[in-house]
Design an enzyme around this catalytic site. Structure first.
Site, PDB file in Angstrom:
ATOM      1  N   TRP A   1     -16.509  11.034 -12.611  1.00  0.00           N
ATOM      2  CA  TRP A   1     -15.637  10.759 -11.466  1.00  0.00           C
ATOM      3  C   TRP A   1     -15.063  12.037 -10.851  1.00  0.00           C
ATOM      4  O   TRP A   1     -14.784  12.083  -9.661  1.00  0.00           O
ATOM      5  CB  TRP A   1     -14.498   9.806 -11.874  1.00  0.00           C
ATOM      6  CG  TRP A   1     -13.626  10.310 -12.993  1.00  0.00           C
ATOM      7  CD1 TRP A   1     -13.845  10.146 -14.328  1.00  0.00           C
ATOM      8  CD2 TRP A   1     -12.410  11.064 -12.874  1.00  0.00           C
ATOM      9  NE1 TRP A   1     -12.844  10.750 -15.057  1.00  0.00           N
ATOM     10  CE2 TRP A   1     -11.950  11.317 -14.187  1.00  0.00           C
ATOM     11  CE3 TRP A   1     -11.663  11.566 -11.814  1.00  0.00           C
ATOM     12  CZ2 TRP A   1     -10.780  12.043 -14.461  1.00  0.00           C
ATOM     13  CZ3 TRP A   1     -10.503  12.279 -12.081  1.00  0.00           C
ATOM     14  CH2 TRP A   1     -10.073  12.514 -13.378  1.00  0.00           C
TER      15      TRP A   1
ATOM     16  N   TRP B   1      -9.862   7.463  -7.723  1.00  0.00           N
ATOM     17  CA  TRP B   1     -11.067   7.741  -8.517  1.00  0.00           C
ATOM     18  C   TRP B   1     -10.923   7.233  -9.942  1.00  0.00           C
ATOM     19  O   TRP B   1     -11.840   6.629 -10.495  1.00  0.00           O
ATOM     20  CB  TRP B   1     -11.413   9.245  -8.490  1.00  0.00           C
ATOM     21  CG  TRP B   1     -12.267   9.549  -7.303  1.00  0.00           C
ATOM     22  CD1 TRP B   1     -11.851  10.007  -6.084  1.00  0.00           C
ATOM     23  CD2 TRP B   1     -13.676   9.325  -7.191  1.00  0.00           C
ATOM     24  NE1 TRP B   1     -12.912  10.085  -5.227  1.00  0.00           N
ATOM     25  CE2 TRP B   1     -14.047   9.692  -5.875  1.00  0.00           C
ATOM     26  CE3 TRP B   1     -14.660   8.868  -8.064  1.00  0.00           C
ATOM     27  CZ2 TRP B   1     -15.369   9.593  -5.424  1.00  0.00           C
ATOM     28  CZ3 TRP B   1     -15.987   8.782  -7.612  1.00  0.00           C
ATOM     29  CH2 TRP B   1     -16.316   9.139  -6.307  1.00  0.00           C
TER      30      TRP B   1
ATOM     31  N   TRP C   1     -21.351  11.678 -19.323  1.00  0.00           N
ATOM     32  CA  TRP C   1     -21.804  11.408 -17.958  1.00  0.00           C
ATOM     33  C   TRP C   1     -23.174  12.017 -17.702  1.00  0.00           C
ATOM     34  O   TRP C   1     -23.567  12.977 -18.379  1.00  0.00           O
ATOM     35  CB  TRP C   1     -20.797  11.982 -16.960  1.00  0.00           C
ATOM     36  CG  TRP C   1     -19.414  11.391 -17.057  1.00  0.00           C
ATOM     37  CD1 TRP C   1     -18.310  11.989 -17.620  1.00  0.00           C
ATOM     38  CD2 TRP C   1     -18.969  10.119 -16.563  1.00  0.00           C
ATOM     39  NE1 TRP C   1     -17.211  11.170 -17.506  1.00  0.00           N
ATOM     40  CE2 TRP C   1     -17.583  10.007 -16.862  1.00  0.00           C
ATOM     41  CE3 TRP C   1     -19.600   9.058 -15.904  1.00  0.00           C
ATOM     42  CZ2 TRP C   1     -16.827   8.891 -16.516  1.00  0.00           C
ATOM     43  CZ3 TRP C   1     -18.837   7.944 -15.564  1.00  0.00           C
ATOM     44  CH2 TRP C   1     -17.475   7.857 -15.871  1.00  0.00           C
TER      45      TRP C   1
ATOM     46  N   GLU D   1       0.844  -1.214   0.000  1.00  0.00           N
ATOM     47  CA  GLU D   1       0.000   0.000   0.000  1.00  0.00           C
ATOM     48  C   GLU D   1       0.874   1.257   0.000  1.00  0.00           C
ATOM     49  O   GLU D   1       0.541   2.259  -0.630  1.00  0.00           O
ATOM     50  CB  GLU D   1      -0.937   0.029   1.205  1.00  0.00           C
ATOM     51  CG  GLU D   1      -1.950  -1.111   1.241  1.00  0.00           C
ATOM     52  CD  GLU D   1      -2.771  -1.221  -0.024  1.00  0.00           C
ATOM     53  OE1 GLU D   1      -3.179  -0.194  -0.585  1.00  0.00           O
ATOM     54  OE2 GLU D   1      -2.989  -2.363  -0.470  1.00  0.00           O
TER      55      GLU D   1
ATOM     56  N   TRP E   1       1.813   1.745  -3.454  1.00  0.00           N
ATOM     57  CA  TRP E   1       0.709   2.380  -4.214  1.00  0.00           C
ATOM     58  C   TRP E   1       0.745   3.900  -4.014  1.00  0.00           C
ATOM     59  O   TRP E   1       0.534   4.666  -4.948  1.00  0.00           O
ATOM     60  CB  TRP E   1      -0.659   1.872  -3.737  1.00  0.00           C
ATOM     61  CG  TRP E   1      -1.170   0.675  -4.472  1.00  0.00           C
ATOM     62  CD1 TRP E   1      -1.241  -0.597  -3.985  1.00  0.00           C
ATOM     63  CD2 TRP E   1      -1.699   0.621  -5.821  1.00  0.00           C
ATOM     64  NE1 TRP E   1      -1.778  -1.432  -4.943  1.00  0.00           N
ATOM     65  CE2 TRP E   1      -2.068  -0.718  -6.074  1.00  0.00           C
ATOM     66  CE3 TRP E   1      -1.885   1.565  -6.816  1.00  0.00           C
ATOM     67  CZ2 TRP E   1      -2.619  -1.118  -7.288  1.00  0.00           C
ATOM     68  CZ3 TRP E   1      -2.432   1.169  -8.027  1.00  0.00           C
ATOM     69  CH2 TRP E   1      -2.798  -0.156  -8.258  1.00  0.00           C
TER      70      TRP E   1
ATOM     71  N   ASN F   1     -10.894   2.122   2.935  1.00  0.00           N
ATOM     72  CA  ASN F   1     -10.464   1.966   1.538  1.00  0.00           C
ATOM     73  C   ASN F   1     -11.430   1.132   0.693  1.00  0.00           C
ATOM     74  O   ASN F   1     -11.766   1.510  -0.430  1.00  0.00           O
ATOM     75  CB  ASN F   1      -9.064   1.347   1.490  1.00  0.00           C
ATOM     76  CG  ASN F   1      -8.587   1.175   0.064  1.00  0.00           C
ATOM     77  OD1 ASN F   1      -8.494   2.141  -0.688  1.00  0.00           O
ATOM     78  ND2 ASN F   1      -8.328  -0.063  -0.335  1.00  0.00           N
TER      79      ASN F   1
HETATM   80  C1  LIG Z   1     -11.688   6.702  -4.560  1.00  0.00           C
HETATM   81  C2  LIG Z   1     -10.491   6.683  -3.641  1.00  0.00           C
HETATM   82  C3  LIG Z   1     -10.014   7.875  -3.113  1.00  0.00           C
HETATM   83  C4  LIG Z   1      -8.892   7.870  -2.262  1.00  0.00           C
HETATM   84  N1  LIG Z   1      -8.419   9.077  -1.774  1.00  0.00           N
HETATM   85  C5  LIG Z   1      -7.314   9.089  -0.995  1.00  0.00           C
HETATM   86  C6  LIG Z   1      -6.775  10.317  -0.511  1.00  0.00           C
HETATM   87  O1  LIG Z   1      -7.267  11.408  -0.813  1.00  0.00           O
HETATM   88  N2  LIG Z   1      -5.702  10.258   0.318  1.00  0.00           N
HETATM   89  C7  LIG Z   1      -5.102   9.072   0.663  1.00  0.00           C
HETATM   90  O2  LIG Z   1      -4.120   9.082   1.415  1.00  0.00           O
HETATM   91  N3  LIG Z   1      -5.571   7.906   0.185  1.00  0.00           N
HETATM   92  C8  LIG Z   1      -6.653   7.875  -0.618  1.00  0.00           C
HETATM   93  N4  LIG Z   1      -7.140   6.666  -1.066  1.00  0.00           N
HETATM   94  C9  LIG Z   1      -6.393   5.436  -0.742  1.00  0.00           C
HETATM   95  C10 LIG Z   1      -6.839   4.707   0.547  1.00  0.00           C
HETATM   96  O3  LIG Z   1      -8.219   4.533   0.560  1.00  0.00           O
HETATM   97  C11 LIG Z   1      -6.387   5.419   1.828  1.00  0.00           C
HETATM   98  O4  LIG Z   1      -5.023   5.734   1.770  1.00  0.00           O
HETATM   99  C12 LIG Z   1      -6.605   4.528   3.055  1.00  0.00           C
HETATM  100  O5  LIG Z   1      -7.971   4.161   3.160  1.00  0.00           O
HETATM  101  C13 LIG Z   1      -6.176   5.263   4.318  1.00  0.00           C
HETATM  102  O6  LIG Z   1      -6.387   4.475   5.448  1.00  0.00           O
HETATM  103  P1  LIG Z   1      -5.175   3.907   6.293  1.00  0.00           P
HETATM  104  O7  LIG Z   1      -4.213   4.990   6.591  1.00  0.00           O
HETATM  105  O8  LIG Z   1      -5.748   3.158   7.420  1.00  0.00           O
HETATM  106  O9  LIG Z   1      -4.502   2.934   5.224  1.00  0.00           O
HETATM  107  P2  LIG Z   1      -3.575   1.662   5.390  1.00  0.00           P
HETATM  108  O10 LIG Z   1      -4.313   0.526   4.793  1.00  0.00           O
HETATM  109  O11 LIG Z   1      -3.030   1.500   6.736  1.00  0.00           O
HETATM  110  O12 LIG Z   1      -2.387   1.994   4.355  1.00  0.00           O
HETATM  111  C14 LIG Z   1      -1.191   2.663   4.754  1.00  0.00           C
HETATM  112  C15 LIG Z   1      -0.962   3.879   3.905  1.00  0.00           C
HETATM  113  O13 LIG Z   1      -0.736   3.520   2.552  1.00  0.00           O
HETATM  114  C16 LIG Z   1      -1.272   4.521   1.690  1.00  0.00           C
HETATM  115  N5  LIG Z   1      -2.302   3.903   0.862  1.00  0.00           N
HETATM  116  C17 LIG Z   1      -3.104   2.879   1.190  1.00  0.00           C
HETATM  117  N6  LIG Z   1      -3.891   2.533   0.156  1.00  0.00           N
HETATM  118  C18 LIG Z   1      -3.572   3.366  -0.851  1.00  0.00           C
HETATM  119  C19 LIG Z   1      -4.030   3.515  -2.185  1.00  0.00           C
HETATM  120  N7  LIG Z   1      -4.973   2.716  -2.719  1.00  0.00           N
HETATM  121  N8  LIG Z   1      -3.512   4.509  -2.934  1.00  0.00           N
HETATM  122  C20 LIG Z   1      -2.545   5.312  -2.445  1.00  0.00           C
HETATM  123  N9  LIG Z   1      -2.074   5.208  -1.187  1.00  0.00           N
HETATM  124  C21 LIG Z   1      -2.569   4.247  -0.405  1.00  0.00           C
HETATM  125  C22 LIG Z   1      -1.858   5.599   2.579  1.00  0.00           C
HETATM  126  O14 LIG Z   1      -0.874   6.600   2.755  1.00  0.00           O
HETATM  127  C23 LIG Z   1      -2.124   4.840   3.868  1.00  0.00           C
HETATM  128  O15 LIG Z   1      -2.150   5.646   5.003  1.00  0.00           O
HETATM  129  C24 LIG Z   1      -8.257   6.646  -1.931  1.00  0.00           C
HETATM  130  C25 LIG Z   1      -8.758   5.450  -2.468  1.00  0.00           C
HETATM  131  C26 LIG Z   1      -9.868   5.462  -3.308  1.00  0.00           C
HETATM  132  C27 LIG Z   1     -10.366   4.162  -3.871  1.00  0.00           C
END
Ligand SMILES: Cc1cc2nc3c(=O)[nH]c(=O)nc-3n(C[C@H](O)[C@H](O)[C@H](O)COP(=O)(O)OP(=O)(O)OC[C@H]3O[C@@H](n4cnc5c(N)ncnc54)[C@H](O)[C@@H]3O)c2cc1C
Length: 464
Positions: free
Chosen positions: A357, A380, A304, A273, A276, A339
């Protein structure tokens, strides 16, 4: 004698003292270092006064100032527009160098270029560094020398590059804080967001570096099960560190070092993650057109729907699809969305309501405490099937089966959709027909659309 008598470190999305590259370099090269944060009026102009990110930043600044005061120094917080305010403070402080960490957002890159140009023209040295990622976009390239467009080969190369010189890539940049300016030498009063009318709002995590470290420490007990629990919104199985990554209260190198110290099957998935996160930063840096349009421009021709009442119902959590509504209400109430639910809600907006989107992306930006252009845009475009390495358009998530699979007891739905509290774990996922009742429970909306019909419409729209 160090090369610079006095330097300014311009803090932006790196609101910490530990493992901080620009601060480390400034302290190594300067007799005296003044840490400065600018309340950037260019960014604040369009924000609601109860914006959660603003409240979070203020908390981080208060903590930083406090911790610096304990060391006899201080943070200087000023207000203004960067192109004028940064050169002005550098000159006011009589500094001969400015240090900052790179930011990859298109507007930030332009801002940094403009500020650097003005300062260099005036004879001030400007130095900037990689800090918010382990690898910048040009460090992980495909065989042809071009940046990647697909995640899996990118992540493999990312891991290989890390292994090739792990200690160097994960170096802990510990600034020599003895170089920080004595507090009594800076007389200016700190600016505050409240002067511009900003007010406090609910935060789901505490701001500041101390809180980030404690959250990371607590997560060490959960990371072993991350791969099994991360998809279930009723379980707090993820780190909730996203706002800390967003504002740099946690160093990404520290997070990766943490993975090496707590190795487990869950850690491997969590590290993925973090990759990512860097992948989307790389995409934004290398393909900045994604900020305004589809990664694949042919998808900008999609027609859209402009149904405002559908969009408003989605924003407010009134779609009649319990898992989508629970997700949107979690977002509105807390500034966080799990997420898995971000994917479900985003796909519902784009593939069930057929709404652009970008509308959803903008709404998330106003609500998410962790809002970050690169990750939000990437998420998105993935969900809408318009991005690089996106979900193929014909694979549309079914919000009811997602709900049954990832919130099997309906625990999460019950928390955010109290109208459905009394339903059993079967009916809660689709409360509109069948079971003991024959119609939708009082107070809960009828479904806006029929998923099966909309799915076919979405596929046809994309095909066309
Ligand atoms: C439509 C959509 C919008 C999103 N918008 C954002 C946003 O504005 N800011 C954001 O930080 N994340 C975003 N995410 C990614 C992800 O949902 C969040 O990072 C995550 O839910 C944060 O929770 P956590 O810190 O407990 O994540 P954990 O699961 O603990 O992951 C650790 C860290 O990894 C990074 N991460 C995790 N998943 C992703 C991912 N898919 N893409 C990029 N980085 C990731 C984040 O920095 C996160 O804190 C988005 C995902 C989707 C599908």
């Amino acid at each position: 004698m160090k090369p610079f008598q006095r330097s300014v470190v311009w803090l932006r999305r790196d609101l910490r003292l530990s493992d901080h590259r620009a601060l480390f370099e400034a302290c190594a090269a300067s007799e005296e270092v003044v840490p400065v944060f600018l309340i950037d009026e260019d960014i604040l102009d369009g924000l609601a006064k109860d914006n959660r990110q603003v409240h979070f930043i203020q908390g981080c600044l208060d903590e930083l100032d406090e911790r610096l005061k304990e060391r006899g120094s201080r943070l200087l917080v000023i207000r203004g527009r960067p192109k004028e305010a940064i050169p002005a403070v550098v000159s006011r402080l009589g500094a001969n160098a400015l240090f900052f960490n790179h930011d990859y957002e298109p507007a930030a890159k332009l801002r940094d270029q403009a500020v650097s140009k003005t300062l260099r023209a005036g004879g001030v040295t400007v130095q900037s560094f990689k800090d918010q990622v382990v690898f910048e976009s040009r460090e992980i390239l495909g065989g042809s020398g071009d940046p990647y467009k697909v995640f899996t080969p990118y992540s493999k190369n990312w891991l290989k590059t890390l292994e090739s010189a792990k200690d160097a890539h994960l170096r802990d940049y510990r600034p020599d804080l003895k170089r920080l300016v004595p507090a009594e030498k800076i007389r200016e009063k700190n600016a505050r967001f409240s002067e511009l009318g900003f007010v406090e709002s609910f935060l789901f995590v505490s701001p500041g570096e101390v809180a980030a470290k404690s959250l990371l420490k607590g997560f060490s007990k959960k990371i072993g099960a991350y791969h099994e629990q991360r998809d279930f919104p009723a379980i707090e199985g993820t780190s909730r560190l996203s706002p800390h990554f967003r504002f740099g209260t946690l160093s990404p190198r520290e997070a990766v070092r943490f993975c090496h110290e707590h190795f487990s099957p869950g850690t491997k998935v969590w590290l993925n993650e973090l990759i990512w996160r860097e992948f989307y930063q790389m995409i934004l840096d290398q393909y900045p057109h994604v900020e305004k349009g589809a990664f694949k421009p042919e998808f900008d021709r999609l027609k859209w729907s402009s149904n405002r009442s559908h969009f408003e119902a989605w924003c407010e959590g009134r779609t009649g699809y319990p898992i989508v509504d629970a997700a949107m209400r979690q977002l509105n109430q807390t500034g966080f969305m799990h997420n898995r639910l971000r994917m479900v809600a985003a796909m519902f907006l784009t593939k069930d309501l057929l709404i652009d989107w970008r509308e959803g992306e903008r709404y998330f930006a106003t609500q998410l405490l962790d809002h970050e252009l690169a990750a939000n845009n990437g998420g998105w475009q993935w969900s809408a099937s318009t991005g690089c390495d996106a979900q193929p358009y014909f694979r549309v998530m079914n919000p009811i089966s997602q709900s049954e699979r990832f919130d099997p007891e309906g625990e999460f739905i019950r928390k955010y959709v109290p109208e459905l509290k009394g339903l059993d774990s079967k009916r809660i996922h689709w409360p509109h027909e069948g079971g003991l009742f024959s119609s939708t429970p009082a107070g809960y909306p009828e479904p806006l659309v029929d998923h099966k019909t909309q799915r076919l419409k979405a596929i046809a729209m994309f095909k066309k």
